[in-house]
Write an enzyme that holds these catalytic residues in place. Structure first.
Site, short mmCIF file in Angstrom:
data_model
loop_
_atom_site.label_atom_id
_atom_site.label_comp_id
_atom_site.label_asym_id
_atom_site.label_seq_id
_atom_site.Cartn_x
_atom_site.Cartn_y
_atom_site.Cartn_z
NE ARG A 90 -6.72 -34.01 5.82
CZ ARG A 90 -5.73 -33.62 6.59
NH1 ARG A 90 -5.92 -33.41 7.91
NH2 ARG A 90 -4.53 -33.42 6.12
N GLY A 91 -5.46 -37.44 5.97
CA GLY A 91 -4.13 -37.44 6.58
C GLY A 91 -3.72 -38.89 6.77
CB ALA A 92 -0.66 -40.70 5.74
NE ARG A 147 -8.00 -39.55 -0.18
CZ ARG A 147 -7.41 -38.48 0.36
NH1 ARG A 147 -7.42 -38.30 1.67
NH2 ARG A 147 -6.81 -37.59 -0.42
CG ASP A 177 -0.37 -38.50 1.86
OD1 ASP A 177 0.01 -37.33 1.80
OD2 ASP A 177 -1.46 -38.84 2.38
CG ASN A 181 2.87 -34.24 1.94
OD1 ASN A 181 2.13 -34.93 2.65
ND2 ASN A 181 3.04 -32.96 2.19
CE LYS A 182 -3.69 -33.01 -0.17
NZ LYS A 182 -4.73 -33.75 -0.99
O1 MRU Z 1 -5.73 -35.37 0.97
P1 MRU Z 1 -5.29 -35.36 2.40
O2 MRU Z 1 -5.80 -34.20 3.17
O3 MRU Z 1 -5.54 -36.69 3.07
O4 MRU Z 1 -3.70 -35.19 2.32
C1 MRU Z 1 -2.97 -35.18 3.51
C2 MRU Z 1 -1.53 -34.90 3.32
O5 MRU Z 1 -1.02 -34.79 2.23
C3 MRU Z 1 -0.69 -34.86 4.58
O6 MRU Z 1 0.36 -33.95 4.44
C4 MRU Z 1 -0.09 -36.26 4.83
O7 MRU Z 1 -1.09 -37.22 4.82
C5 MRU Z 1 0.65 -36.31 6.11
S1 MRU Z 1 -0.44 -36.25 7.49
C6 MRU Z 1 0.46 -36.43 8.90
#
Ligand code: MRU
Length: 324
Positions: A44-46, A80, A225, A235-236
């Site tokens: 996970r994470g963009a 996703r 994201d 973002n989250k």
């Molecule tokens: O649902 P996730 O854990 O994939 O969400 C991740 C985030 O929101 C991060 O802040 C974002 O992807 C930036 S990662 C460098």
């Protein structure tokens, strides 16, 4: 900690981020397994999703080509919806398909290598910007979710800025939101900050804005994201309240993200698809149902911070101030 994502003998080895803080790895050998791992947030994470998408196409290109490979790419890119990097990583690898499987793998590996370099550049640029905005003294920083090495191929974006500052002795402490419902803040950012020795405190998400209002934070630094063409930032979920609080308190709200997260094809935040996840992520805690059987949940995984609340978007190439 092993690297977030690696290519080993034709398969993809992932740090299983559902298990953290326990460190486990998961090997995926098919695109179906990879789609499942992405949906479950094993990876996970963009930027890490972009790397996973690219390596997934490298895996598929060993046995598929033409329309079959394209259909597989569409399925993988849709695993996703919010982080644009997933689709970007998939299409970069797919574009190399006419050159055969080795060319696809080379394109995918380039996505990983470029991300690693981008994160270091973002970290240094973000550290310089914070020195300009806040001064040279050790800073009290606030972050949300996990935008660290485990959300990228290595180093991180928002935590890349923290790492750069920490190497220069310029971090007093980091406030990390726990990030309900899946606790990426406690389980993942906590692990990363502990590993590099940054003093930090984990707070419940609802505490973040008032900690800022009490003057206990010098700047907010988060990842993204997807950044729309007008500078709106997805973002989250829980990022937007921090931006509101930062604006009210008059402190910088910095978004650290690679250029691959900037999406010129999405006009503004209203056009960003926000992933809705399973209600049980909210209703069940530690295996136990915490709400009445009759209660329903709403579980949007991301929010959108409007561009006018964003002090700057820091990428590997530039500092962009969308509000200006
Ligand atoms: O649902 P996730 O854990 O994939 O969400 C991740 C985030 O929101 C991060 O802040 C974002 O992807 C930036 S990662 C460098």
């Amino acid at each position: 900690m092993p690297r977030t994502i690696e290519w080993v003998d034709g398969r993809i080895v992932l740090v299983d981020q559902t298990a953290l803080p326990e460190v486990r790895q998961l090997t995926v050998g098919t695109v179906d397994e990879l789609v499942d791992a992405i949906r479950r947030l094993v990876v996970r994470g963009a930027p890490a999703l972009g790397a996973a998408g690219a390596l997934g196409i490298a895996m598929a290109a060993r046995t598929l080509s033409g329309a079959e490979l394209e259909a597989t790419a569409a399925r993988l890119a849709a695993a996703r919806p919010t982080a644009v990097n997933l689709a970007v990583g998939v299409s970069r690898a797919l574009a190399a398909a006419p050159g055969g499987p080795d060319a696809v793998l080379a394109a995918a590996v380039a996505v990983l290598d470029e991300d690693a370099a981008a994160c270091r550049a973002i970290g240094n640029r973000g550290a310089d910007l914070l020195a300009q905005l806040c001064g040279e003294q050790p800073l009290r920083l606030h972050t949300h979710c996990n935008a660290g090495a485990l959300a990228t191929t290595e180093w991180g974006t928002a935590l890349g800025v923290v790492r750069s500052l920490h190497l220069a002795g310029r971090v007093e402490y980091v406030v990390a939101d726990e990030t309900r419902p899946l606790l990426q803040g406690s389980r993942i950012t906590g692990v990363e900050l502990a590993a590099i020795g940054v003093p930090h405190r984990i707070v419940v998400d609802g505490a973040g804005p008032s900690i800022i209002a009490r003057g206990l934070v010098d700047a907010v630094v988060v990842g993204a994201d997807r950044v729309a063409a007008n500078g709106d930032v997805a973002n989250k979920i829980g990022t937007y309240p921090l931006a509101l609080a930062a604006s009210r308190a008059g402190i910088p709200f910095i978004v650290a993200a690679p250029e691959s997260t900037l999406d010129p094809d999405t006009a503004d935040g209203a056009a960003i698809e926000i992933e809705e996840r399973e209600p049980d992520e909210v209703l069940v805690v530690g295996g136990a149902k915490v709400a009445p059987e009759s209660s329903e949940a709403w579980n949007p995984a991301f929010d959108v911070t409007p561009a006018d609340l964003v002090t700057a978007v820091v990428t590997e190439d530039r500092v962009w101030r969308p509000a200006e």
